[in-house]
Design a protein around this motif. Structure first.
Motif, PDB file in Angstrom:
ATOM      1  N   GLU A 103       0.834  -1.206   0.000  1.00  0.00           N
ATOM      2  CA  GLU A 103       0.000   0.000   0.000  1.00  0.00           C
ATOM      3  C   GLU A 103       0.869   1.257   0.000  1.00  0.00           C
ATOM      4  O   GLU A 103       0.570   2.228  -0.706  1.00  0.00           O
ATOM      5  N   GLU A 104       1.942   1.238   0.760  1.00  0.00           N
ATOM      6  CA  GLU A 104       2.834   2.397   0.824  1.00  0.00           C
ATOM      7  C   GLU A 104       3.504   2.649  -0.524  1.00  0.00           C
ATOM      8  O   GLU A 104       3.573   3.795  -0.983  1.00  0.00           O
ATOM      9  N   LEU A 105       3.979   1.579  -1.165  1.00  0.00           N
ATOM     10  CA  LEU A 105       4.647   1.740  -2.457  1.00  0.00           C
ATOM     11  C   LEU A 105       3.679   2.257  -3.518  1.00  0.00           C
ATOM     12  O   LEU A 105       4.019   3.140  -4.304  1.00  0.00           O
ATOM     13  N   VAL A 106       2.473   1.701  -3.545  1.00  0.00           N
ATOM     14  CA  VAL A 106       1.472   2.111  -4.532  1.00  0.00           C
ATOM     15  C   VAL A 106       1.123   3.581  -4.359  1.00  0.00           C
ATOM     16  O   VAL A 106       1.070   4.345  -5.330  1.00  0.00           O
ATOM     17  N   ALA A 107       0.903   3.997  -3.119  1.00  0.00           N
ATOM     18  CA  ALA A 107       0.551   5.393  -2.848  1.00  0.00           C
ATOM     19  C   ALA A 107       1.683   6.335  -3.245  1.00  0.00           C
ATOM     20  O   ALA A 107       1.445   7.392  -3.851  1.00  0.00           O
ATOM     21  N   PHE A 108       2.928   5.954  -2.942  1.00  0.00           N
ATOM     22  CA  PHE A 108       4.066   6.820  -3.263  1.00  0.00           C
ATOM     23  C   PHE A 108       4.237   6.949  -4.774  1.00  0.00           C
ATOM     24  O   PHE A 108       4.460   8.051  -5.294  1.00  0.00           O
ATOM     25  N   ALA A 109       4.116   5.823  -5.486  1.00  0.00           N
ATOM     26  CA  ALA A 109       4.276   5.852  -6.945  1.00  0.00           C
ATOM     27  C   ALA A 109       3.201   6.716  -7.598  1.00  0.00           C
ATOM     28  O   ALA A 109       3.482   7.510  -8.501  1.00  0.00           O
ATOM     29  N   GLN A 110       1.970   6.578  -7.131  1.00  0.00           N
ATOM     30  CA  GLN A 110       0.875   7.364  -7.690  1.00  0.00           C
ATOM     31  C   GLN A 110       1.078   8.857  -7.431  1.00  0.00           C
ATOM     32  O   GLN A 110       0.902   9.682  -8.326  1.00  0.00           O
ATOM     33  N   LYS A 111       1.472   9.192  -6.214  1.00  0.00           N
ATOM     34  CA  LYS A 111       1.658  10.589  -5.830  1.00  0.00           C
ATOM     35  C   LYS A 111       2.762  11.258  -6.640  1.00  0.00           C
ATOM     36  O   LYS A 111       2.690  12.444  -6.972  1.00  0.00           O
ATOM     37  N   ASN A 112       3.796  10.489  -6.977  1.00  0.00           N
ATOM     38  CA  ASN A 112       4.970  11.051  -7.640  1.00  0.00           C
ATOM     39  C   ASN A 112       5.048  10.720  -9.135  1.00  0.00           C
ATOM     40  O   ASN A 112       6.096  10.893  -9.760  1.00  0.00           O
ATOM     41  N   ASN A 113       3.909  10.216  -9.690  1.00  0.00           N
ATOM     42  CA  ASN A 113       3.816   9.911 -11.118  1.00  0.00           C
ATOM     43  C   ASN A 113       4.946   9.002 -11.590  1.00  0.00           C
ATOM     44  O   ASN A 113       5.580   9.229 -12.626  1.00  0.00           O
TER      45      ASN A 113
END
Length: 308
Positions: A103-113
């Motif tokens: 969940e943390e990786l997915v959220a970070f990737a989405q936030k930072n394109n």
């Protein structure tokens, strides 16, 4: 056009193949390979004519994208480090060891394109894609995956090692989410589950049946789909397919059976090329981090069900 700079982290049995696929893609320069065991990194680097790295952090600033094929337990820390440094990541399945990590990786990737892809390779299997083309209104989707016992991969359960492929395929083929499940499993050789059989009820009414074993006498991968007016069966390892439907009504053809094969394709090359294309053209990966998270969540639910 300037080539993307890529690397593979973890070049054991599978990672070695990943590195070869990067070498085959004209849009990428394979900068190097990295492994926890320096001698292994050196060997694969020499074989491929690229630089050897013994510490993944040494690749920061030298790569635009990486594939992580190291042990599952290291997926989170490695992927996090590269994403935090603006590097697009393709990580082998399972995405991480735990759901909160994913969940943390997915959220970070989405936030930072940033692109976060997960190596659910069956999405690129030509037999699976052929079955998908023939689906109209499936009622039952049965997935079987049998393998002989190998120590490689035995550090995790058969759920994380094998069934996670079929969970992702069930989502892909049914087009629905899980409503409920029943199942069982056994530990024949390992401390972790070696076999499992689970029946899923999907929210759209499809029944999914997944049977996996890593203590079988032989290898078999198959998909069977029951629909209103036909049944489709595919051996997804040999790419042989069969469709059974009502015949023309004559005594000679009460049941019509059609058999065919699809051409074998390099699924890992297609997976690698798709990830590179997503980075190049700013597209969603074929198998996103969210897909990997969804599969991992389902596997953890199955594990809780079986382990009680």
């Amino acid at each position: 056009m300037t080539k993307l700079r890529g690397a593979v982290i973890g070049v054991g049995y599978l990672g070695n193949f990943h590195a070869q696929k990067y070498k085959n893609n004209p849009n990428v320069e394979l900068v190097g390979v990295c492994d926890h065991f320096p001698a292994q990194a050196d060997k694969i680097a020499a074989d491929l004519g690229v630089k050897s790295f013994h510490k993944p952090e040494d690749l920061i600033g030298q790569v635009d994208l990486v594939t992580i094929a190291a042990s599952t337990l290291s997926h989170y820390e490695l992927a996090k480090m590269f994403l935090q440094n603006g590097v697009h990541v393709n990580v082998e399945k399972p995405i991480t060891a735990t759901v909160p990590q994913a969940e943390e990786l997915v959220a970070f990737a989405q936030k930072n394109n940033l692109k976060l892809a997960v190596g659910h390779i069956e999405r690129f299997n030509p037999s699976v894609l052929e079955v998908k083309k023939h689906l109209k209104n499936p009622k039952v989707i049965e997935l079987n995956r049998m393998a002989t016992y190998k120590t490689r991969g035995a550090d995790v359960s058969v759920l994380h090692d094998l069934m996670i492929h079929d969970i992702d395929m069930l989502f892909f083929l049914s087009g629905s989410e899980i409503e409920s499940m029943i199942g069982t499993g056994s530990k024949l050789v390992s401390k972790e589950l070696d076999t499992a059989s689970v029946t899923f009820k999907m929210k759209n009414g499809v029944v999914g049946i997944i049977n996996v074993s890593r203590v079988s006498s032989g290898m078999q991968r198959s998909v069977r789909v029951i629909q209103e007016d036909n049944t489709i069966f595919a051996l997804t390892g040999t790419h042989e397919l069969e469709k059974v439907e009502k015949g023309n009504g004559t005594p000679d053809e009460l049941v019509k059976i059609t058999k065919w094969t699809v051409n074998k394709e390099d699924a890992l090359q297609k997976e690698t090329d798709a990830f590179i294309d997503a980075v190049l053209n700013n597209k969603n990966p074929v198998v996103t981090g969210l897909d990997g998270l969804k599969a991992l969540k389902a596997i953890e639910d199955v594990e809780k069900l079986i382990e009680g």
